[in-house]
Design an enzyme around this catalytic site. Structure first.
Site, short mmCIF file in Angstrom:
data_model
loop_
_atom_site.label_atom_id
_atom_site.label_comp_id
_atom_site.label_asym_id
_atom_site.label_seq_id
_atom_site.Cartn_x
_atom_site.Cartn_y
_atom_site.Cartn_z
N LYS A 15 0.85 -1.22 0.00
CA LYS A 15 0.00 0.00 0.00
C LYS A 15 0.87 1.25 0.00
O LYS A 15 2.05 1.22 0.40
CB LYS A 15 -0.94 0.02 1.21
CG LYS A 15 -0.28 -0.05 2.60
CD LYS A 15 0.23 1.23 3.19
CE LYS A 15 0.76 1.04 4.62
NZ LYS A 15 1.61 2.15 5.10
N ASP A 72 -2.59 -1.78 10.56
CA ASP A 72 -2.84 -1.68 9.10
C ASP A 72 -3.47 -2.95 8.52
O ASP A 72 -3.81 -2.98 7.34
CB ASP A 72 -1.51 -1.46 8.35
CG ASP A 72 -1.01 -0.04 8.47
OD1 ASP A 72 -1.77 0.83 8.92
OD2 ASP A 72 0.16 0.19 8.10
O1 C5P Z 1 -0.16 -1.60 15.11
P1 C5P Z 1 1.26 -1.85 14.78
O2 C5P Z 1 1.83 -3.04 15.53
O3 C5P Z 1 1.53 -1.94 13.32
O4 C5P Z 1 2.06 -0.59 15.28
C1 C5P Z 1 3.46 -0.57 15.43
C2 C5P Z 1 3.86 0.57 16.35
O5 C5P Z 1 3.61 1.83 15.71
C3 C5P Z 1 3.07 0.64 17.64
O6 C5P Z 1 3.68 -0.13 18.62
C4 C5P Z 1 3.11 2.12 17.97
O7 C5P Z 1 4.34 2.44 18.58
C5 C5P Z 1 3.10 2.79 16.63
N1 C5P Z 1 1.74 3.20 16.19
C6 C5P Z 1 1.17 4.32 16.79
N2 C5P Z 1 -0.06 4.73 16.38
C7 C5P Z 1 -0.72 4.09 15.39
C8 C5P Z 1 -0.15 2.95 14.78
C9 C5P Z 1 1.09 2.54 15.20
O8 C5P Z 1 1.75 4.95 17.68
N3 C5P Z 1 -1.91 4.53 15.00
#
Ligand code: C5P
Length: 299
Positions: free
Chosen positions: A17, A147
């Site tokens: 994406k 995502d």
């Molecule tokens: O959700 P995911 O594991 O992909 O997110 C990875 C990291 O990115 C999270 O641990 C967080 O630190 C950060 N993040 C965030 N806010 C979001 C998505 C991700 O702070 N909306």
């Protein structure tokens, strides 16, 4: 996401994406950031081959020797998470052998791991005959990563919350796909580190102008509205990214706009049409920019 039957299982093409707009609305008590992002899939794919078996084990193999294949991999996590929804007597017989051919660079802001996880959920739900509802799969996807739900609903959507609330956006059916030149520098950026360096804005940028340009299908309208709040943070962490932006800037009207995707490090320029994109990609390769591809938005 494209699913095709193969002998004994399924082959799935899991797309990357691009974020065409990404604004941060604030920091949440759970440590995540509240955001608003317009995402679109592109025709750059990882390939998964999933063969179900009754071993009760998930075995993952990859063409990329640097990729962990234990349960730190989102594919294994997705398979285990899905299996945990099944009653124990049946779950212990649900297994699969999964081959993952990586084409999407990791730590690039292109959502490769998330897309692989979404493909695993959809594929195994079908192969294990679980008949989960779209809502159930979306809920599981959100537990795996912010995502992941988007990839169950692509090709384009406005995502809110921490990214897991997906509102599909229809493209103008009359218009051609958007054409992008994608640059993947050999730098990986940690999503957590980029979010960690961010100060949420006092007055967030509105997504409407970008949405309008996107819905129109007009690169001249969308280009100037491309926006990513994470880009200055990524450029502070990895100053090597700055020359990519300035070299696309120096190409003037070759692009209607350009931007870093997600938390980086991948960068893209939006071209007016396929020929303009191919021409711009050739010029960038001559400048010595390493991995340059022409890709188009999914439909
Ligand atoms: O959700 P995911 O594991 O992909 O997110 C990875 C990291 O990115 C999270 O641990 C967080 O630190 C950060 N993040 C965030 N806010 C979001 C998505 C991700 O702070 N909306």
């Amino acid at each position: 996401m494209i699913l095709r039957p193969i002998a004994g299982g399924l082959e799935i093409l899991a797309p990357a994406k691009l974020n065409l707009f990404l604004e941060i609305l604030g920091k949440r008590p759970d440590g995540y950031h509240e955001l608003e992002t317009l995402m679109v899939t592109i025709d750059l794919y990882d390939r998964l081959r999933i063969i179900p078996n009754d071993s009760g084990m998930i075995r993952l193999q990859s063409n990329d020797p640097t990729l962990p294949t234990d349960d730190s991999n989102l594919v294994v996590r997705a398979a285990n998470r899905l299996r945990s929804t099944v009653e124990p007597g049946r779950a212990e017989r649900l297994g699969a052998a999964i081959e993952l051919d990586k084409e999407i660079p990791a730590q690039a802001g292109l959502g490769g791991g998330s897309s692989d996880a979404a493909a695993t959920l959809r594929g195994l739900d079908q192969l294990w005959e679980l008949n989960s509802t779209p809502e159930e799969l979306t809920e599981l996807a959100g537990q795996i990563g912010s995502d992941v739900p988007f990839f169950l609903h692509g090709p384009s959507a406005l995502c809110r919350g921490r990214g897991e609330q997906v509102e599909p956006i229809a493209l103008n059916p009359e218009s051609a796909p958007f054409q992008f030149v994608l640059i993947c520098p050999p730098i990986g950026l940690s999503t957590a580190a980029v979010y960690g360096g961010l100060t949420p804005p006092d007055s967030p940028t509105d997504a409407n102008a970008a949405l309008e340009g996107f819905r129109n299908g007009d690169p001249d309208k969308l280009g100037p509205e491309l926006f990513n709040r994470l880009q200055p943070v990524a450029e502070r962490i990895a100053p090597e990214l700055v020359p990519i932006r300035t070299s696309l800037d120096s190409m003037g009207s070759a692009f209607t706009g350009h931007l870093m995707s997600g938390s980086g490090s991948a960068y893209f320029g939006l071209a007016r049409d396929r020929d303009a994109a191919l021409d711009a990609a050739r010029r960038l390769r001559q400048l010595g920019t390493t991995t340059v591809r022409v890709v188009q938005s999914g439909f």
